[in-house]
Scaffold this motif. Sequence first.
Motif, PDB file in Angstrom:
ATOM      1  N   VAL A 144      53.162  34.486  61.215  1.00 26.24           N
ATOM      2  CA  VAL A 144      52.979  33.364  60.286  1.00 26.24           C
ATOM      3  C   VAL A 144      51.644  33.493  59.550  1.00 26.24           C
ATOM      4  O   VAL A 144      51.582  33.318  58.329  1.00 26.24           O
ATOM      5  CB  VAL A 144      53.081  32.010  61.033  1.00 26.24           C
ATOM      6  N   LEU A 145      50.580  33.829  60.268  1.00 23.56           N
ATOM      7  CA  LEU A 145      49.278  33.998  59.605  1.00 23.56           C
ATOM      8  C   LEU A 145      49.313  35.119  58.580  1.00 23.56           C
ATOM      9  O   LEU A 145      48.738  34.986  57.494  1.00 23.56           O
ATOM     10  CB  LEU A 145      48.182  34.267  60.631  1.00 23.56           C
ATOM     11  N   ASP A 146      50.001  36.205  58.897  1.00 16.98           N
ATOM     12  CA  ASP A 146      50.135  37.303  57.938  1.00 16.98           C
ATOM     13  C   ASP A 146      50.849  36.838  56.676  1.00 16.98           C
ATOM     14  O   ASP A 146      50.448  37.188  55.560  1.00 16.98           O
ATOM     15  CB  ASP A 146      50.892  38.478  58.551  1.00 16.98           C
ATOM     16  N   LYS A 163      48.621  34.032  49.784  1.00 16.62           N
ATOM     17  CA  LYS A 163      47.323  33.790  49.133  1.00 16.62           C
ATOM     18  C   LYS A 163      46.993  34.926  48.186  1.00 16.62           C
ATOM     19  O   LYS A 163      46.503  34.713  47.079  1.00 16.62           O
ATOM     20  CB  LYS A 163      46.209  33.628  50.173  1.00 16.62           C
ATOM     21  N   GLU A 164      47.248  36.160  48.622  1.00 14.16           N
ATOM     22  CA  GLU A 164      46.953  37.318  47.798  1.00 14.16           C
ATOM     23  C   GLU A 164      47.828  37.330  46.546  1.00 14.16           C
ATOM     24  O   GLU A 164      47.347  37.695  45.469  1.00 14.16           O
ATOM     25  CB  GLU A 164      47.177  38.604  48.607  1.00 14.16           C
ATOM     26  N   VAL A 165      49.062  36.936  46.662  1.00 16.81           N
ATOM     27  CA  VAL A 165      49.979  36.896  45.525  1.00 16.81           C
ATOM     28  C   VAL A 165      49.514  35.851  44.512  1.00 16.81           C
ATOM     29  O   VAL A 165      49.607  36.065  43.297  1.00 16.81           O
ATOM     30  CB  VAL A 165      51.427  36.617  45.984  1.00 16.81           C
ATOM     31  N   GLU A 166      49.009  34.725  45.004  1.00 15.50           N
ATOM     32  CA  GLU A 166      48.537  33.651  44.126  1.00 15.50           C
ATOM     33  C   GLU A 166      47.310  34.053  43.332  1.00 15.50           C
ATOM     34  O   GLU A 166      47.085  33.552  42.233  1.00 15.50           O
ATOM     35  CB  GLU A 166      48.231  32.394  44.949  1.00 15.50           C
ATOM     36  N   GLN A 167      46.518  34.947  43.867  1.00 12.44           N
ATOM     37  CA  GLN A 167      45.259  35.305  43.212  1.00 12.44           C
ATOM     38  C   GLN A 167      45.439  36.309  42.131  1.00 12.44           C
ATOM     39  O   GLN A 167      46.184  37.020  41.814  1.00 12.44           O
ATOM     40  CB  GLN A 167      44.260  35.835  44.229  1.00 12.44           C
TER      41      GLN A 167
END
Length: 65
Positions: free
Chosen positions: A53-55, A61-65
């Motif tokens: 889940v954390l991964d 988050k990386e996709v959003e940035q």
Amino acid sequence: MSYCRFQNTYRDLQDCVNALNNNGPDTLSDDELAAAKMMMQLCDHMQSFYDEVLDEVENRKEVEQ
């Protein structure tokens, strides 16, 4: 409803934690005590998904940035 399953369950689980913290397990009925035990066993199983889940959170988050 599957779209809010974890949100609703989180609030309910927090309520259970608060009840145990504030009142202790000795205030539970036999049925509630048995359900608390089963819930804790299920939480132990859910813990096995922690890293996955954390991964996924980090991936999003990386996709959003």
